[in-house]
Structures are given as C-alpha cells and as structure tokens.
Design a protein around this motif. Structure first.
Motif, PDB file in Angstrom:
ATOM      1  N   ARG A 242       0.824  -1.210   0.000  1.00  0.00           N
ATOM      2  CA  ARG A 242       0.000   0.000   0.000  1.00  0.00           C
ATOM      3  C   ARG A 242       0.857   1.257   0.000  1.00  0.00           C
ATOM      4  O   ARG A 242       0.671   2.154  -0.812  1.00  0.00           O
ATOM      5  CB  ARG A 242      -0.885  -0.029   1.244  1.00  0.00           C
ATOM      6  CG  ARG A 242      -2.008   0.954   1.188  1.00  0.00           C
ATOM      7  CD  ARG A 242      -2.650   1.049   2.564  1.00  0.00           C
ATOM      8  NE  ARG A 242      -3.341   2.327   2.644  1.00  0.00           N
ATOM      9  CZ  ARG A 242      -4.640   2.460   2.437  1.00  0.00           C
ATOM     10  NH1 ARG A 242      -5.376   1.429   2.153  1.00  0.00           N
ATOM     11  NH2 ARG A 242      -5.211   3.662   2.506  1.00  0.00           N
TER      12      ARG A 242
ATOM     13  N   ARG B 255       3.931  10.186  -9.185  1.00  0.00           N
ATOM     14  CA  ARG B 255       3.151  10.433 -10.401  1.00  0.00           C
ATOM     15  C   ARG B 255       2.311  11.697 -10.277  1.00  0.00           C
ATOM     16  O   ARG B 255       1.962  12.311 -11.253  1.00  0.00           O
ATOM     17  CB  ARG B 255       2.215   9.250 -10.664  1.00  0.00           C
ATOM     18  CG  ARG B 255       2.897   8.092 -11.328  1.00  0.00           C
ATOM     19  CD  ARG B 255       1.867   7.108 -11.789  1.00  0.00           C
ATOM     20  NE  ARG B 255       0.625   7.230 -11.026  1.00  0.00           N
ATOM     21  CZ  ARG B 255      -0.176   6.212 -10.764  1.00  0.00           C
ATOM     22  NH1 ARG B 255       0.130   5.008 -11.170  1.00  0.00           N
ATOM     23  NH2 ARG B 255      -1.303   6.398 -10.095  1.00  0.00           N
ATOM     24  N   SER B 256       1.990  12.033  -9.026  1.00  0.00           N
ATOM     25  CA  SER B 256       1.117  13.163  -8.762  1.00  0.00           C
ATOM     26  C   SER B 256       1.588  14.444  -9.437  1.00  0.00           C
ATOM     27  O   SER B 256       0.785  15.182  -9.975  1.00  0.00           O
ATOM     28  CB  SER B 256       1.044  13.406  -7.262  1.00  0.00           C
ATOM     29  OG  SER B 256      -0.256  13.190  -6.813  1.00  0.00           O
ATOM     30  N   GLY B 257       2.905  14.682  -9.380  1.00  0.00           N
ATOM     31  CA  GLY B 257       3.454  15.902  -9.975  1.00  0.00           C
ATOM     32  C   GLY B 257       3.065  16.016 -11.436  1.00  0.00           C
ATOM     33  O   GLY B 257       2.558  17.050 -11.876  1.00  0.00           O
TER      34      GLY B 257
ATOM     35  N   PRO C  30      -4.715  23.464 -18.266  1.00  0.00           N
ATOM     36  CA  PRO C  30      -5.731  24.259 -18.979  1.00  0.00           C
ATOM     37  C   PRO C  30      -6.005  25.595 -18.288  1.00  0.00           C
ATOM     38  O   PRO C  30      -6.055  26.637 -18.942  1.00  0.00           O
ATOM     39  CB  PRO C  30      -6.980  23.376 -18.931  1.00  0.00           C
ATOM     40  CG  PRO C  30      -6.500  22.007 -18.654  1.00  0.00           C
ATOM     41  CD  PRO C  30      -5.212  22.125 -17.906  1.00  0.00           C
TER      42      PRO C  30
ATOM     43  N   HIS D  21       0.624  14.444 -13.004  1.00  0.00           N
ATOM     44  CA  HIS D  21      -0.816  14.592 -13.176  1.00  0.00           C
ATOM     45  C   HIS D  21      -1.280  15.983 -12.784  1.00  0.00           C
ATOM     46  O   HIS D  21      -2.142  16.558 -13.434  1.00  0.00           O
ATOM     47  CB  HIS D  21      -1.558  13.536 -12.366  1.00  0.00           C
ATOM     48  CG  HIS D  21      -1.506  12.197 -13.010  1.00  0.00           C
ATOM     49  ND1 HIS D  21      -0.788  11.157 -12.494  1.00  0.00           N
ATOM     50  CD2 HIS D  21      -2.045  11.762 -14.169  1.00  0.00           C
ATOM     51  CE1 HIS D  21      -0.899  10.123 -13.305  1.00  0.00           C
ATOM     52  NE2 HIS D  21      -1.652  10.458 -14.323  1.00  0.00           N
ATOM     53  N   ALA D  22      -0.705  16.498 -11.697  1.00  0.00           N
ATOM     54  CA  ALA D  22      -1.075  17.842 -11.276  1.00  0.00           C
ATOM     55  C   ALA D  22      -0.840  18.808 -12.435  1.00  0.00           C
ATOM     56  O   ALA D  22      -1.681  19.662 -12.728  1.00  0.00           O
ATOM     57  CB  ALA D  22      -0.261  18.262 -10.065  1.00  0.00           C
TER      58      ALA D  22
ATOM     59  N   SER E  97       2.312   6.848  -6.292  1.00  0.00           N
ATOM     60  CA  SER E  97       1.283   7.775  -6.765  1.00  0.00           C
ATOM     61  C   SER E  97       1.685   9.218  -6.454  1.00  0.00           C
ATOM     62  O   SER E  97       1.361  10.128  -7.191  1.00  0.00           O
ATOM     63  CB  SER E  97      -0.071   7.452  -6.135  1.00  0.00           C
ATOM     64  OG  SER E  97      -0.143   7.995  -4.845  1.00  0.00           O
ATOM     65  N   ARG E  98       2.412   9.425  -5.336  1.00  0.00           N
ATOM     66  CA  ARG E  98       2.921  10.759  -5.025  1.00  0.00           C
ATOM     67  C   ARG E  98       3.809  11.249  -6.155  1.00  0.00           C
ATOM     68  O   ARG E  98       3.715  12.378  -6.589  1.00  0.00           O
ATOM     69  CB  ARG E  98       3.773  10.721  -3.755  1.00  0.00           C
ATOM     70  CG  ARG E  98       2.967  10.655  -2.502  1.00  0.00           C
ATOM     71  CD  ARG E  98       2.927  11.991  -1.773  1.00  0.00           C
ATOM     72  NE  ARG E  98       1.825  11.995  -0.820  1.00  0.00           N
ATOM     73  CZ  ARG E  98       1.895  11.355   0.357  1.00  0.00           C
ATOM     74  NH1 ARG E  98       2.997  10.742   0.741  1.00  0.00           N
ATOM     75  NH2 ARG E  98       0.859  11.357   1.160  1.00  0.00           N
TER      76      ARG E  98
ATOM     77  N   VAL F 266       2.486   1.849  -3.278  1.00  0.00           N
ATOM     78  CA  VAL F 266       1.551   2.429  -4.254  1.00  0.00           C
ATOM     79  C   VAL F 266       1.384   3.922  -3.990  1.00  0.00           C
ATOM     80  O   VAL F 266       1.438   4.738  -4.899  1.00  0.00           O
ATOM     81  CB  VAL F 266       0.180   1.718  -4.201  1.00  0.00           C
ATOM     82  CG1 VAL F 266      -0.838   2.473  -5.038  1.00  0.00           C
ATOM     83  CG2 VAL F 266       0.308   0.295  -4.703  1.00  0.00           C
TER      84      VAL F 266
ATOM     85  N   PHE G  48      -3.595  18.417 -14.972  1.00  0.00           N
ATOM     86  CA  PHE G  48      -4.882  18.916 -14.483  1.00  0.00           C
ATOM     87  C   PHE G  48      -4.899  20.447 -14.402  1.00  0.00           C
ATOM     88  O   PHE G  48      -5.931  21.073 -14.568  1.00  0.00           O
ATOM     89  CB  PHE G  48      -5.198  18.330 -13.096  1.00  0.00           C
ATOM     90  CG  PHE G  48      -5.854  16.980 -13.132  1.00  0.00           C
ATOM     91  CD1 PHE G  48      -5.204  15.895 -13.677  1.00  0.00           C
ATOM     92  CD2 PHE G  48      -7.137  16.794 -12.621  1.00  0.00           C
ATOM     93  CE1 PHE G  48      -5.805  14.643 -13.720  1.00  0.00           C
ATOM     94  CE2 PHE G  48      -7.755  15.543 -12.664  1.00  0.00           C
ATOM     95  CZ  PHE G  48      -7.082  14.473 -13.208  1.00  0.00           C
ATOM     96  N   LEU G  49      -3.718  21.016 -14.093  1.00  0.00           N
ATOM     97  CA  LEU G  49      -3.665  22.469 -13.886  1.00  0.00           C
ATOM     98  C   LEU G  49      -3.403  23.241 -15.175  1.00  0.00           C
ATOM     99  O   LEU G  49      -3.722  24.428 -15.261  1.00  0.00           O
ATOM    100  CB  LEU G  49      -2.577  22.808 -12.864  1.00  0.00           C
ATOM    101  CG  LEU G  49      -2.832  22.368 -11.429  1.00  0.00           C
ATOM    102  CD1 LEU G  49      -1.587  22.535 -10.592  1.00  0.00           C
ATOM    103  CD2 LEU G  49      -3.982  23.170 -10.825  1.00  0.00           C
TER     104      LEU G  49
END
Lengths: 308, 309
Positions: free
Chosen positions: A9, A19-21, A30, A23-24, A16-17, A12, A27-28
């Motif tokens: 866990r 990967r977060s950068g 646009p 994805h952020a 994911s942290r 993961v 997402f940001l």
C-alpha cells in the motif's frame, strides 16, 4: 492487516505521489494556460503600452508614431480631472445606493425569515428574478419606465405635483440607483436569508422566553448575528459598483448629467475607442486595476477577520 | 444543506446578553400579535415582490403591442394584441439576425460556462487531491487572480488582441471568460468538502487512472457544486456586456444583449426599432429564467458560498 499489504500500500502511495506531480501538471495546465494568456499577458502588454504616447507626425498625414514617454501617462492620469471625477461620481453614488440597497435587503430578508411569512419559496424565486436580467437589458426596461407618456410610474410621480426632470444630477443619481437597487437587492435578500438560517434556534428561543417580541428579536438579535455576512456583502457591493459601466452608458442618453466619462470604466472605454489614445487608455486601465485589486484585497482581509 | 452554506459569519459573534424579561407569558404575546402582524409581514413582502416583478410585467405587456400603442397607451394595460406579429418581425428582421444572436449567446454563456467549470474543477481537484512542489504558492497565485475582476483586464485584453489581429473573432470573446480564479478556489473547496481523500486513494489502489478517478468518482460526488459553479459562471458571462462591446464589431458575432443595445441605439432615428428592442429583451431572458427556475435548489443552496469569497 499483514505487513506485506501495508508495504504494498505504501509503495503504491509513494509511487502515486511521484506520479502526482505529472498529473497535477496536466490537471492544472488548462487553467494556467488560459489565465496567463487572457489575464496576465494582457496586463503585461498594457504595462508596456502605457510607457508610450501616440504622436501624430507633422502634417497628420503619415499616421501616428509611438514615442517612449516613461511614466508620463501615469502622471497625466493622476492629474486628469475627467478621470478622477469618475471615482468621485462612484463615491457619491455609493453613498446613496449602498445604504439603501443593503438596508432594504436586510429588512426584506428579516421579513422573509419571520414566522409570519408565507409562500417563502415563491418569494425567494420572485426576488431572485432581477438578478437574472443583464444590467444592460434592465437599463433598457427602466429607461422606458422613466419615459413620460409610456410609463404610468411617471404619471404617478407627476400627480404628486413634482416635476419630472431627468436632466438634473439628483435625477441621474436616483434613476441610476433605482436600476441597480432593482438588479441587486433580491440577490442580497437570498444571501442574508441563507445566513439567517444559521442563527442558532436556542438563541431565538431564549429571546422569546425573555419576552422579546418578533420585531425586537429581528433587529436586536437576528440582524446583529448576521452582521458579518452583511459587512462582507457591503464591501463586495462597493467593488462591484466601482466597475459600473452598462447602466450609466445606456442611461446617459436620457439623464443628461451623465457624460461619457462618468465612471472610470467609461473613461477608459472612451479614451481607447473615441480618442484612440491607447497608451493613455492602458495607463488608466492599470491604475484602475491596481485600485480595484487593492480594494478587493482589503475587502477579503476584512471579510476573513469578520468571519473568524 | 450543503456544507458550504453553513459558514455565514455567525460563529464568532458572542451571544447577546438577554434583555431582562418584563414578566409576561410569551405565548400570549404571540397570539396577540397574531393575524394582523402576519398580514403586515406578507403585505410588505408582497410589495417588494411587486417591485421586483413590475418591470418584467411591463416587458411582457409591452411586447404584445405595436409601435404606436407602445408609445401611445399606458404601460400596464393591454392594447391590440400583436405579440405574434412582433415575434415574427423579431425573428425575420435583417435575415433572422436575432436567432443568430441567441445562438451566439448560448455558445458564449452555455458552452463557455461548461468549459469554465471543467477547467476549474480539474484544477480544483489537483489542488485538493495531489501533492506537488510549490502547491500552495501556485494556489496563492490563483488567489491573487481572484482580486482582479475581469472588467479591469478587458481593455488590456483588447489592446493585446488588436495588436495580434484577434479582434472581431468568436474566440476573442469565448476564451477569455473560461479561466476563472474564483472558480478554481471554489472547486477546491467543493473537492475538499464533498470528496474524501480515501476514496481517491482507494481508486488508485484499484489501478484506476487519475483522470478516470476524477471523472467517474470525484465528479459525480461534486454534482451540486458543479451545477452551482455552472450557474454562477453562466450568469457572469451572460451579464458581461463590456467584453463583447469592446471586442466585436461584426454583428454576426454579437451576443443577444449587445445586439439589443445596437438596436436600442437606432430607436431615436427609427422608432420601429423600439418594438424589436422590447420583444427581443423578453425573448432573450425567457430561456435563462427557465434555466434558473429549473435549477433553483442549486442556487438557493449555493448562494451563501458564492458571495463569501
């Protein structure tokens, strides 16, 4: 939970942290792309433009040349009576419009919140209706309602013996305020009514037990308990009023004391489109933007102080 | 009630010291003030209601009149019924330009608000659910953006657009209204109060992609917030007269309000335009009234959050 799943866990989560950068960013992107292109870039460009003045060359045949003039446009704006008069006009308008609009909103919200009120849902809907009408269309409607012969309102007014003179300063102020009061009171009623729903029932019960009548409860307790919401709404109304444009623009054909530079926004519009003085328009627009930004910053600071 | 409506600043206010009771039974008091005060309250509410609905009533009555009755008869009494003729004239005037303005309005405000909501909620989700370097600094940048109302950047925007030759273009009005710092701020608040972090974590454990988790898990949970923000943005674009006025000169690109303004400017020279203005104003606001009536539970609940930025 076994140790194995815990490590799985946390791996993961750690992955994911990381990967977060990425994805952020996706997402940001646009928002920030559009914000930079349509808010920041225009401001920066205007800052550049404001450092130049247009000089018509010699005979006025060869068009205009752009001449670097440093901060001259800013110095000119701060001494320009017509530009500064816009701020004064708004201030005078606010002195009348805001107490009336906020006071009326508060009284109507208290009435709506009282136990005696019926058909609350219908009233809320009806009160909100003007907020849906764009300011410009509201002004068109009211200009008709200010026209003698068309409007029964004018007939009623004249039957009191008073003259109907749209040319005076007072008439301009009143007719303009009436349009904006009509547009915005309902919204604030709904807002204050929502705040009143959060007044704890025990406080009201205690007041009733102590013998306070409904009117006294409304003004001494309910109104005081939503003063935070009322102050914030008042301050936001000031920020909104500063940007007045469509309503006076439409009204000025009828209320002749409103000229084409009556508010700061009207002044900036006129400088750019009638005088084609883009450097000066840019400078005044930036002064205005800084003024509004500072005002709303103060409002937000004050608002959060009231809320906490 | 949505979690956002509970804020109005009541918490910090100290409870007032109760006034000393003049010994009297509250029960009796209520019955004494009974029906007459009830009547008074409702009459006052009715009067204010009359004020809010009067101009709209006038608009409905006026749109049934022909031009001479518009100027020749009293505003609130019906004359010869000409609504159908007026509507036909409105929609056929200058090859149906009004229908085009309505379509433009739907595009600017309707599609624009949809796009704006999508952009805001993507960003709001990222700010609330992701960890990335400099997060709060970026959010601070957004908050500074909230302080600058769109009206003051309109002229700078025009100056830049005219330099790039983007004036008089659909996108010149559509795109600038999409990025809303206040929308991002609100979307982050909605995300924090409607979508528990654990749900997104669980979705990640199940191997769902970030975008899928946002779209299929977070977005449905935030539905009331999405509708609220949609209505607010729609209203803002719908009310924005300054930007299209500055950006557009081609009447084919006008939103309805700007078109009506241009007709209004001609009424002095040609009174026939007055009837177009009146009927046009009515037809323009009817779809929006229907929209707001059908979604009223959202704005009634959301309005408390909207004003307390």
């Amino acid at each position: 939970m076994t140790g194995a799943t815990t490590t799985a866990r946390s791996t993961v989560i750690r992955r994911s942290r990381r990967r977060s950068g990425k994805h952020a960013f996706l997402f940001l992107a646009p928002f920030f792309v559009l914000f930079l292109a349509f808010t920041i870039a225009p401001i920066v460009y205007s800052g550049f433009l404001s450092l130049f003045t247009q000089k018509s060359s010699g005979l006025g045949l060869g068009g205009t040349a752009r001449v670097f003039s440093g901060l001259a446009n800013y110095a000119r704006a701060l001494q320009d009576q017509a530009f500064l008069a816009g701020f004064v006009n708004i201030a005078v308008y606010c002195l009348f419009y805001i107490p009336v609009m906020i006071g009326l909103s508060l009284v109507v919200a208290l009435l709506l919140d009282s136990a005696a009120a019926r058909a609350k849902s219908f009233f809320r809907l009806a009160f909100y209706m003007p907020n849906i009408v764009p300011g410009l269309i509201a002004a068109v409607i009211w200009v008709y309602l200010y026209t003698p012969g068309v409007s029964p309102l004018v007939d009623v007014f004249e039957s009191t013996g008073a003259g109907w003179d749209m040319g005076s300063h007072l008439a301009a102020l009143l007719s303009l305020s009436n349009i904006t009061i009509w547009l915005h009171t309902g919204y604030n009623v709904i807002l204050f009514y929502a705040a009143l729903q959060a007044v704890p029932q025990e406080v009201l019960e205690a007041a009733t037990v102590d013998g306070a009548g409904p009117i006294r409860t409304a003004f001494a307790i309910k109104a005081r308990m939503i003063m935070g919401a009322v102050s914030v709404a008042t301050l936001f109304t000031v920020v909104g009023a500063m940007q007045l444009f469509a309503e006076p623009l439409l009204l000025k054909s009828r209320a002749t004391s409103i000229d084409s530079t009556w508010t700061p926004n009207m002044f900036i519009y006129q400088t750019a489109f009638d005088k084609h003085d883009f450097g000066y328009a840019a400078a005044t627009a930036l002064i205005f933007a800084v003024f509004i930004g500072a005002l709303s910053w103060g409002v937000t600071k004050f608002g959060s102080k009231v809320e906490s | 009630m949505s979690p956002l409506t509970t804020q109005p600043a009541t918490t910090g206010t100290p409870a007032l010291p109760a006034p000393l009771p003049p010994a009297g039974a509250p029960k009796r008091r209520q019955t004494r003030s009974g029906w007459s005060s009830k009547l008074a309250v409702n009459i006052m509410l009715g009067l204010f209601c009359l004020y809010t609905l009067l101009p709209l009533t006038w608009l409905i009555v006026a749109s049934t009149k022909n031009t001479s009755d518009l100027y020749g008869t009293s505003g609130f009494s019906f004359a010869e019924f000409n609504l159908i003729e007026n509507l036909i004239q409105l929609f056929t005037w200058e090859n149906g330009t009004f229908l085009r303005w309505m379509a433009n309005t739907a595009a600017y405000a309707g599609l624009g608000a949809c796009a704006s909501v999508a952009v805001s909620f993507l960003a709001g989700h990222a700010f609330d659910k992701f960890d990335f370097p400099g997060k709060e600094r970026w959010f601070g940048f957004v908050l500074v953006g909230v302080l600058v109302p769109a009206a003051v950047t309109t002229m700078p925007l025009y100056l830049l657009a005219s330099n790039l030759g983007l004036v008089n273009n659909f996108w010149g009005v559509f795109l600038p209204q999409i990025a809303s710092p206040f929308g991002v701020y609100l979307a982050r608040m909605f995300s924090a109060s409607y979508v528990p972090k654990e749900i997104i974590e669980a979705a990640r454990l199940d191997g769902a992609g970030e975008f899928r988790a946002f779209l299929t898990i977070a977005a449905p949970l935030m539905k009331p917030g999405i509708v609220t923000l949609f209505l607010m943005t729609f209203s803002a674009i719908w009310n924005n007269f300054f930007l299209p006025l500055v950006m557009l000169s081609d009447t084919n690109l006008f939103p309805a309000a700007l078109g009506i303004y241009s007709w209004h400017g001609r009424t002095l020279a040609d009174p026939e335009y007055a009837q177009l203005v009146v009927t046009g104003a009515l037809v323009t606001i009817i779809p929006v009234i229907i929209l707001f009536i059908s979604l009223q539970r959202f704005w009634k609940a959301g309005i408390g959050s909207g004003a307390l930025k």
